[in-house]
Structure formats: structure tokens, C-alpha cells
Design an enzyme around this catalytic site. Sequence first.
Site, mmCIF file in Angstrom:
data_model
loop_
_atom_site.group_PDB
_atom_site.id
_atom_site.type_symbol
_atom_site.label_atom_id
_atom_site.label_comp_id
_atom_site.label_asym_id
_atom_site.label_seq_id
_atom_site.Cartn_x
_atom_site.Cartn_y
_atom_site.Cartn_z
ATOM 1 N N LYS A 106 0.812 -1.222 0.000
ATOM 2 C CA LYS A 106 0.000 0.000 0.000
ATOM 3 C C LYS A 106 0.843 1.268 0.000
ATOM 4 C CE LYS A 106 -4.462 -1.531 1.534
ATOM 5 N NZ LYS A 106 -4.289 -2.953 1.925
ATOM 6 N N GLU A 128 -9.585 7.290 3.457
ATOM 7 C CA GLU A 128 -10.442 6.365 4.176
ATOM 8 C C GLU A 128 -9.606 5.148 4.517
ATOM 9 O OE1 GLU A 128 -10.118 6.374 0.909
ATOM 10 O OE2 GLU A 128 -9.578 4.246 0.730
ATOM 11 N N SER A 394 1.699 -9.796 -0.786
ATOM 12 C CA SER A 394 1.359 -8.378 -0.693
ATOM 13 C C SER A 394 1.728 -7.716 0.622
ATOM 14 C CB SER A 394 -0.139 -8.189 -0.958
ATOM 15 O OG SER A 394 -0.908 -9.017 -0.103
HETATM 16 C C1 LIG Z 1 -5.117 -3.971 1.662
HETATM 17 C C2 LIG Z 1 -4.385 -5.220 1.397
HETATM 18 C C3 LIG Z 1 -4.765 -6.102 0.358
HETATM 19 C C4 LIG Z 1 -5.968 -5.894 -0.496
HETATM 20 O O1 LIG Z 1 -6.001 -4.728 -1.234
HETATM 21 P P1 LIG Z 1 -5.759 -4.702 -2.803
HETATM 22 O O2 LIG Z 1 -6.102 -3.322 -3.192
HETATM 23 O O3 LIG Z 1 -6.662 -5.730 -3.419
HETATM 24 O O4 LIG Z 1 -4.348 -5.046 -3.029
HETATM 25 C C5 LIG Z 1 -3.979 -7.213 0.133
HETATM 26 N N1 LIG Z 1 -2.909 -7.494 0.899
HETATM 27 C C6 LIG Z 1 -2.532 -6.689 1.908
HETATM 28 C C7 LIG Z 1 -1.332 -7.065 2.715
HETATM 29 C C8 LIG Z 1 -3.252 -5.530 2.195
HETATM 30 O O5 LIG Z 1 -2.864 -4.736 3.212
#
Ligand SMILES: *Cc1c(COP(=O)(O)O)cnc(C)c1O
Length: 419
Positions: A106, A128, A394
Site C-alpha cells: 500500500k 479512508e 502483498s
Molecule cells: C489492503 C491489502 C490487500 C488488499 O487490497 P488490494 O487493493 O486488493 O491489493 C492485500 N494485501 C494486503 C497485505 C493488504 O494490506
Amino acid sequence: MHSIDKTAAARLLAALVRGELPDERGRFGPYGGCFAPEVLMPALLRLKDEVQRHLHHPDYQAELQHELRTWVGRPTPLTRAAKLGAAWGTDVWLKREDLAHTGAHKINNALGQALLAKRMGAKRVIAETGAGQHGVATAAACARVGIPATVYMGAIDVKRQAPNVDRMYQLGAKVVPVESGDQTLRAAIDEAFRDWVGDPEYAYYLLGSAVGPHPYPYLVRELQSVIGRESRAQFQETTGQLPDIAIACVGGGSNSIGLFHPFAGDAQVKLMGVEAGGRGPGLGDNSATIGRGKPGVLHGTYSLLLQDENGQVQETHSVSAGLDYPGVGPEHSLLKAIGRVDYVSATDEEALAALRECCAAEGILPALESSHALAAAKRWARDNKGRKILIGLSGRGDKDMPTLSQVFPGGGVPHHSRH
Ligand SMILES: *Cc1c(COP(=O)(O)O)cnc(C)c1O
């Protein structure tokens, strides 16, 4: 679901690869667009112009690349997961967004937009947040760039995610609990939009995923594509080839679109998005928007959406707060319609098992969101022995410890005291 014939699908994919989508109106084929209240249109049009002016300008890019390298810690590593690979009979590689500053992908988006806000002369930033991850990334990026941040968060989420509220506070952001509506992410977005309507000149709205009205889905994709560009180069450099498949979890769709986009033109690379299957297929038991949704408008964009027969947006569930959203970015709806990406789901239980397996095999605690991608990768590997899998990790799972301690009680007891 819009049906798109083969010829039209090939044309849309070619346009996507050439960078011609979204079009002027923010359309990804039948999806996307800009469905915002009249009062917000001037601010959105201005944002569109400023994005066009700055995003690919050498000055902005130089500053962004410098900050990505020295502050975020990019490029993030591509790690071979040898033990997972041995157990699954495949070759497994993890793109380590868990090692990016603040613990997830993010920050790529928050930093990029904060730098844009500064160039636009914004006096404050509005955002948000659901689970608080985007709020933390925004608070950090705004502190770094030097703009005050106000983060709207549902009152229920404020209670559920107290550690992230504290992190935002320490990083200097103002957190506003939202008592209206469902008191979670949807209400927080409504409230943040309301604030922006009242102050469109000096406030910059920093949206957290590849959703919302044009130009946000485009802007967020461009900022997150660093994940796929790095992965592609690292994979080629390390293995001399491209992966057979790239897999990522899909909430709003930002980490996945960032991983997928640079591979979209590589026909030999399969792409797989993994949604939250939650407790099962029942109404309100999952967040599998692409798998179970129908087209509709939510938060300014036309895309697939979890809704009932009357168009009422459905409740969603996932063990991972980051995937718990009833909408999805419009580019994903197009990628589904043209068949370029396979969308599947993984249940809460499968994600939890995958998390444990990754911890034990690789010494990496993945976020619960990312664990959905691991679970789907393991399933795919069963019928695809010997293939090369790239998984978008992610984020890291430290933030999930309260959930994990509940699901696996006793996990904190030292080993020797059990004898
Ligand atoms: C917020 C988040 C997601 C999901 O958000 P996307 O916009 O679909 O990427 C996935 N993995 C992590 C670690 C997150 O913090």
C-alpha cells in the site's frame, strides 16, 4: 456480466497492453468511468489533468524513484521458496511486498499520491481506511512529504483495529471515527467523500485501492505496477525465463493489478486473481466479488459488485480485513470479461492453513490477504508439476496477530513449558 466476443476481447487486450485503457472517460471496455456527485466533478477533472501533467514527468518520476529506493526500500526482493516448491512439486517465487516500508504494497500508492498532492499544492490529505493498513501508509507518506492527513475510519473498525489507530496517531495523522451507516469501510468512504466535497480546492483525496471514479483506478495501477515491473525483470535475471503463472490476492485489486499489468502482454504467462471465499458461497459469507458479483455502480465506478436482486450492496465476510470489500477495480472486471485473468477464491480456512505452511517452510509470516494467493498457488500446483509460480506476497502478517492468536490459541505458549 458483459459478454465480449473473441475478436472484441483480443482488441481490448491489445489496447490495454499498448496503454490505451482506460480511455478518455476512464472506461476499461464496458467498465469504469466516473460516476460521482456533480459537486465533485471539478475536483476529479482537475485531478485527471494533474495526473496527466505529472505522473510521467521526469521531475515527478525522479522524486518518486528516489523515495521508493531510499525510503520504501525498493526494489523488494524476489525470494525463491524452495521448501514450498519441494512440497508442491513446483518452482515457487515470492515477490516480497511484506518487506516494503510499513509492511505491505500500500505504501507504493500512498507515497506516489502524496507526492502528487504536494505538486498540486494541496494543504491537506483526506483518506479512508478499513483495517487501517491504508491509513497507516497514508499517515507515513504524508508525514514524509509534509502534508497533514485526516483518516476516516468506521467506528467498529476503530475498535477492532486499535493498534493501527495508534500507529496512525504516532505518525501524526488525525483519525476520525465514523458513526454513521455500517460503521465500517463503506461508511468511511462516504464520509471522506463528504469532506472532500466541502473542500475540493485544498484537500487531496488519497484513495487506497484501484477502485473509485476515474482517474483513480488508472493512477493506482500505474503506481502499483512497480511490483510487476520489478518481478518481471528479477524473474528473467534470476531464471532466464518468465514465470508460467503469476498469482495475487484481490480485494479492491491494487496489488494484483500492479503485479498483473506488466505481464498482460506476455501471452505465455497465466494470471490468477484470488478472492476471499470466506466461510463459503452463501450470501454475506464471502467477498468473492468477481466470482459472485453483478455489474453495478459503487463509489464512483461501474464494475462487478456483490449485490442482491434489488441492487442492495451485500454484506461481506473474510478473515482478512483487507479483502473484505463488496466492490472491485473496473480493470479486473474487464480482465475477467476478456478472459485474460482467471479469478478463483480461497476460503478462510485454506488461507489460514497456507499461512502456517509458509511460516514453517520459509520463515515468513505472510498477511492473511496474501495467504489467499498462497492457498490458490498450492491448488494450481497439484495439476501443474514442475512449473514456475510467481506469487505476490502483498504484505506481512504481524498486523494479523490478534486474529491468529484467536484462531490458534496457545500459539504464544513457550515450547519448553508444554513438557
Ligand atoms: C489492503 C491489502 C490487500 C488488499 O487490497 P488490494 O487493493 O486488493 O491489493 C492485500 N494485501 C494486503 C497485505 C493488504 O494490506
